[in-house]
Design a protein around this motif. Structure first.
Motif, PDB file in Angstrom:
ATOM      1  N   ALA A  55       0.836  -1.204   0.000  1.00  0.00           N
ATOM      2  CA  ALA A  55       0.000   0.000   0.000  1.00  0.00           C
ATOM      3  C   ALA A  55       0.869   1.252   0.000  1.00  0.00           C
ATOM      4  CB  ALA A  55      -0.940  -0.006   1.203  1.00  0.00           C
ATOM      5  N   TYR A  56       1.965   1.228   0.765  1.00  0.00           N
ATOM      6  CA  TYR A  56       2.880   2.378   0.774  1.00  0.00           C
ATOM      7  C   TYR A  56       3.494   2.570  -0.604  1.00  0.00           C
ATOM      8  CZ  TYR A  56       6.652   5.509   1.961  1.00  0.00           C
ATOM      9  OH  TYR A  56       7.506   6.595   1.987  1.00  0.00           O
ATOM     10  N   TRP A  57       3.920   1.481  -1.206  1.00  0.00           N
ATOM     11  CA  TRP A  57       4.529   1.567  -2.532  1.00  0.00           C
ATOM     12  C   TRP A  57       3.544   2.124  -3.552  1.00  0.00           C
ATOM     13  CZ3 TRP A  57       3.470  -1.330  -7.057  1.00  0.00           C
ATOM     14  CH2 TRP A  57       4.376  -1.130  -8.091  1.00  0.00           C
ATOM     15  N   LEU A  58       2.324   1.607  -3.550  1.00  0.00           N
ATOM     16  CA  LEU A  58       1.314   2.098  -4.489  1.00  0.00           C
ATOM     17  C   LEU A  58       0.964   3.555  -4.233  1.00  0.00           C
ATOM     18  CD1 LEU A  58      -1.149  -0.940  -4.578  1.00  0.00           C
ATOM     19  CD2 LEU A  58       0.310  -0.149  -6.449  1.00  0.00           C
ATOM     20  N   ARG A  59       0.862   3.933  -2.980  1.00  0.00           N
ATOM     21  CA  ARG A  59       0.429   5.292  -2.639  1.00  0.00           C
ATOM     22  C   ARG A  59       1.521   6.324  -2.847  1.00  0.00           C
ATOM     23  NH1 ARG A  59      -0.018   9.758  -2.170  1.00  0.00           N
ATOM     24  NH2 ARG A  59      -1.231  11.023  -0.728  1.00  0.00           N
ATOM     25  N   PHE A  60       2.734   6.034  -2.424  1.00  0.00           N
ATOM     26  CA  PHE A  60       3.758   7.076  -2.407  1.00  0.00           C
ATOM     27  C   PHE A  60       4.860   6.894  -3.444  1.00  0.00           C
ATOM     28  CE2 PHE A  60       2.122   7.022   1.992  1.00  0.00           C
ATOM     29  CZ  PHE A  60       1.608   8.305   2.014  1.00  0.00           C
ATOM     30  N   GLN A  69      -0.796  14.788  -3.486  1.00  0.00           N
ATOM     31  CA  GLN A  69       0.662  14.685  -3.446  1.00  0.00           C
ATOM     32  C   GLN A  69       1.286  15.316  -2.205  1.00  0.00           C
ATOM     33  OE1 GLN A  69       2.174  12.749  -5.633  1.00  0.00           O
ATOM     34  NE2 GLN A  69       0.168  12.405  -6.549  1.00  0.00           N
ATOM     35  N   GLU A  70       0.541  16.148  -1.470  1.00  0.00           N
ATOM     36  CA  GLU A  70       1.106  16.842  -0.313  1.00  0.00           C
ATOM     37  C   GLU A  70       1.023  16.049   0.986  1.00  0.00           C
ATOM     38  OE1 GLU A  70      -1.221  18.624  -2.368  1.00  0.00           O
ATOM     39  OE2 GLU A  70       0.533  19.266  -3.501  1.00  0.00           O
ATOM     40  N   ALA A  71       0.556  14.834   0.946  1.00  0.00           N
ATOM     41  CA  ALA A  71       0.408  14.029   2.157  1.00  0.00           C
ATOM     42  C   ALA A  71       1.773  13.625   2.708  1.00  0.00           C
ATOM     43  CB  ALA A  71      -0.410  12.783   1.859  1.00  0.00           C
ATOM     44  N   LEU A  72       1.818  13.398   4.010  1.00  0.00           N
ATOM     45  CA  LEU A  72       3.041  12.949   4.667  1.00  0.00           C
ATOM     46  C   LEU A  72       3.448  11.600   4.093  1.00  0.00           C
ATOM     47  CD1 LEU A  72       5.158  13.186   6.962  1.00  0.00           C
ATOM     48  CD2 LEU A  72       3.518  11.979   8.415  1.00  0.00           C
ATOM     49  N   ILE A 137      -2.044  10.156   8.878  1.00  0.00           N
ATOM     50  CA  ILE A 137      -1.973   8.987   8.016  1.00  0.00           C
ATOM     51  C   ILE A 137      -2.763   9.297   6.755  1.00  0.00           C
ATOM     52  CG2 ILE A 137      -2.521   6.543   7.790  1.00  0.00           C
ATOM     53  CD1 ILE A 137      -2.277   6.318  10.808  1.00  0.00           C
ATOM     54  N   ALA A 138      -2.131   9.076   5.615  1.00  0.00           N
ATOM     55  CA  ALA A 138      -2.772   9.375   4.335  1.00  0.00           C
ATOM     56  C   ALA A 138      -3.986   8.474   4.124  1.00  0.00           C
ATOM     57  CB  ALA A 138      -1.774   9.193   3.194  1.00  0.00           C
TER      58      ALA A 138
END
Length: 151
Positions: A55-60, A69-72, A137-138
């Protein structure tokens, strides 16, 4: 005239042998169930962590323009979040009976419990994010983690 005592003794020994074998089989099955449950817990621990990482890879890291795009996006921050979330999700799974022998290998009922558990986990994340403003958390990561964890 022959005695029937040897036949009775043989029958008794045969009965005792059958009972001993049945007892050993029950003990063996109980041990197999415990091993299965331990393996399931370890598997869920690893797969939940893996799902959070995907999920991190897909999201960020993938850079999909659908997400804000401005999420932590600190990797270290999300690794800490995962270290806290994964055991909480396993506790939720256990509370829903996913590691109880009666519910294991139960087909669609088991899938229903998994979906309910992942949904409660996401709700937990949302509630914590709402009650504690310092926890950032995004939403896209939470949504992706929910779907991937269920799968």
């Amino acid at each position: 005239m022959s005695s029937s005592a040897p036949a009775v003794e043989a029958l008794l020994e045969s009965s005792l042998a059958k009972e001993a074998k049945a007892s050993a089989r029950r003990k063996s099955r109980g041990r197999e169930w415990r091993i299965l449950i331990i393996v399931l817990i370890l598997n869920d621990l690893l797969m939940a962590g893996f799902a959070f990482r995907i999920a991190y890879w897909l999201r960020f890291e993938l850079g999909v323009s659908v997400f804000e795009q401005e999420a932590l996006s600190s990797r270290v921050y999300y690794e800490r979040v995962v270290v806290v979330l994964t055991p909480i999700w396993l506790v939720i799974f256990a509370a829903l009976g996913l590691y109880q022998r009666d519910h294991l290998l139960g087909g669609t009922d088991e899938y229903s419990r998994v979906l309910r558990g992942t949904s409660i986990g996401v709700l937990f994340v949302m509630i914590v994010g709402f009650l504690e403003p310092a926890v950032l958390i995004a939403r896209g990561w939470v949504f992706l983690a929910w779907g991937i964890t269920f799968l």
